[in-house]
Design an enzyme around this catalytic site. Structure first.
Site, short mmCIF file in Angstrom:
data_model
loop_
_atom_site.label_atom_id
_atom_site.label_comp_id
_atom_site.label_asym_id
_atom_site.label_seq_id
_atom_site.Cartn_x
_atom_site.Cartn_y
_atom_site.Cartn_z
N LYS A 76 49.06 24.79 37.81
CA LYS A 76 47.95 24.80 36.86
C LYS A 76 48.55 24.63 35.47
CE LYS A 76 44.10 27.92 35.57
NZ LYS A 76 43.46 29.22 35.91
N SER A 151 38.59 28.67 37.00
CA SER A 151 39.21 27.73 36.10
C SER A 151 40.31 26.88 36.74
CB SER A 151 39.76 28.49 34.89
OG SER A 151 40.80 29.36 35.29
N SER A 175 39.38 32.82 39.32
CA SER A 175 39.76 31.42 39.05
C SER A 175 40.61 30.74 40.11
CB SER A 175 40.51 31.34 37.73
OG SER A 175 39.58 31.25 36.70
N1 GLN Z 1 35.18 32.37 35.79
C1 GLN Z 1 35.85 33.48 35.20
C2 GLN Z 1 35.84 33.35 33.70
O1 GLN Z 1 35.26 32.45 33.21
C3 GLN Z 1 37.21 33.59 35.76
C4 GLN Z 1 38.29 33.07 34.94
C5 GLN Z 1 39.65 33.31 35.52
O2 GLN Z 1 39.80 33.91 36.57
N2 GLN Z 1 40.65 32.85 34.79
O3 GLN Z 1 36.37 34.16 33.01
#
Ligand code: GLN
Length: 473
Positions: A76, A151, A175
């Site tokens: 990532k 993400s 994420s």
């Molecule tokens: N969807 C969650 C957020 O927007 C998770 C983000 C993550 O795990 N980095 O914060």
């Protein structure tokens, strides 16, 4: 190119000389280029990947190759790889080059993994659809009208689209697991402290974990064996010994499993996902496991607690992007203050700015007690209740996501609708327990969805073994 569905298939072909690391890497690179329109990779590390592949082929010949020889893996774009760009999919870090390796990268390379490139993600890992990247949306390879999740959307899409056999993501509130669910692959959020965070660009440090995205539980286990363990660069990395997870994947143990009534009866949970979970529960009972409903009164508090605490931590972590030390600097700045203001205003995207402001607000003197302290107290309550359940049960089974992958633009206008995407995933980050999303469902809309298991702190060994069994159900 031949489609590989596990690292063991690759190893078999390497052993019989049916392929080589160079051939394999070239094939993956070709596939990435042929599907450029999916916007999954921000950069392919062609040169370094092919150099490494050549080196590993030599080592295989000499029988000195490491455990991950032939594992072509993507990162990532928030995990540091020395001498390579890392941008957190943000304009503020565009063209920034990492000066050192993340501990996980160091360990993967030492076991001869081949790092193929960096994957698009939501800016600073904030989002659930990959629509917050400064470098464009990632399209879901299973249906390009839909988001891949976020993400770590690029990482999950890369594995699903056969652009690598595995990828790393980070999971602060889902994420890894949510995009894994949307793309039909396996995604693990390890126990907090099981994997070093050194070299992962921080979003909310008491929630963040790096973890693998793969096609099989075995591949997740193998990667975790290599990545996990103590690290002098991260004081939160546990010194507990790391088991040989992949050697202990077969189990006939009968487990005690809980499901949370409130989760399965939640408004907004897709009916087909709910039915599939109940169906799995019945199958588990028939197989001799004990599965019981338990009460979890805090479902409605999970998402607010997550967003109060993570935005607070984000406002602190992202203060370092100031236009001075590194990253983007506005051309329109005239003095110190306008350098900060303009660089940050121009460099960060809308969602990141929203979270920095929210976080600054909840930490501000007048509101600290009302929001931040309160959030910490609720975190403790959620932790205590979750521990209480996991003292009685080996695992908690629940959906990974309320629905399947949605279309672009469907939730982007409404932050609250988007935040509710995280309802089933944030509990594991708030409490620190490990959680895995397994691709065990296909919807009538033809899209996949995940089933999630949470286990006790540092119970990865049992979690992987049971997940492996569950995949056969
Ligand atoms: N969807 C969650 C957020 O927007 C998770 C983000 C993550 O795990 N980095 O914060």
């Amino acid at each position: 190119m031949k489609t590989y569905n596990s690292f063991s298939e690759i190893k078999t072909d390497l052993l019989s000389n049916a392929t080589s690391c160079v051939t394999l890497t070239q094939a993956y690179i070709k596939n990435i280029h042929e599907h450029k329109s999916l916007n999954i990779f921000l950069e392919v590390f062609e040169q370094s990947a092919l150099e490494k592949a050549k080196e590993v082929d030599e080592k295989i010949k000499n029988k000195t190759a490491g455990k991950l020889a032939g594992m072509v893996i993507a990162l990532k774009d928030n995990i540091c790889y020395k001498g390579h760009k890392v941008s957190a999919s943000s304009k503020i870090l565009e063209n920034f080059e990492s000066l050192y390796n993340a501990t996980v990268v160091e360990r993967l390379l030492a076991e001869d993994a081949i790092i193929i490139g960096r994957c698009n993600c939501d800016e600073f890992a904030m989002g659930s659809s990959n629509e917050n990247s400064a470098f464009g949306n990632v399209l879901n390879p299973l249906n390009p009208n839909c988001v891949p999740g976020g993400s770590s959307g690029g990482s999950a899409a890369a594995v699903a689209a056969n652009m690598c056999i595995a990828a790393l993501g980070t999971d602060t509130g889902g994420s890894i697991r949510q995009p894994a669910s949307f793309c039909g692959v396996v995604g693990l959020k390890p126990t907090y402290g099981r994997v070093s965070r050194y070299g992962a660009i921080a979003y909310a440090s008491s929630f963040d974990q790096i973890g693998p995205i793969t096609k099989t539980v075995e591949d997740t286990a193998i990667i975790m064996e290599v990545m996990a363990g103590k690290d002098e660069y991260d004081s939160t990395a546990s010194s507990k010994p790391v088991p040989n997870y992949s050697n202990e994947l077969n189990t006939s143990k009968k487990h005690k499993i809980a499901y949370l009534k409130q989760c399965l009866e939640a408004n907004g949970l897709d009916a087909e996902i709910k039915n599939r979970i109940y169906e799995i529960i019945e199958k588990l009972k028939l197989a001799g496991h004990t599965v019981e409903a338990v009460d979890f009164p805090y479902l409605d508090y999970l998402v607010p607690t997550y967003y109060v605490l993570t935005t607070a931590e984000a406002s602190s972590n992202l203060a370092r992007f100031d236009g001075i030390n590194f990253g983007y600097r506005s051309k329109n700045a005239t003095d110190l203050e306008s350098t900060y203001k303009k660089s940050r205003t121009e460099g960060f995207g809308a969602e990141v700015k929203r979270r920095i402001m929210l976080g600054t607000f909840v930490l501000s003197a007048g509101y600290y007690d009302a929001y931040y302290s309160k959030g910490q107290k609720v975190r403790k309550l959620i932790q205590n209740k979750t521990t209480e359940i996991l003292n009685d049960y080996d695992f908690i089974i629940l959906p990974s996501t309320p629905g399947t992958a949605f279309e672009f633009g469907q939730k982007g206008e409404d932050p609250i609708a988007m935040y509710l995407e995280d309802i089933f995933t944030v509990q594991a980050n708030i409490t620190g327990v490990p959680a895995i999303s397994l691709p065990l469902g296909t919807h009538s809309n033809k899209l996949p969805f995940g089933v999630q298991l949470m286990g006790n702190m540092f119970s990865e060994r049992e979690l992987f073994a049971f997940s492996n069994e569950l995949m056969k159900i």
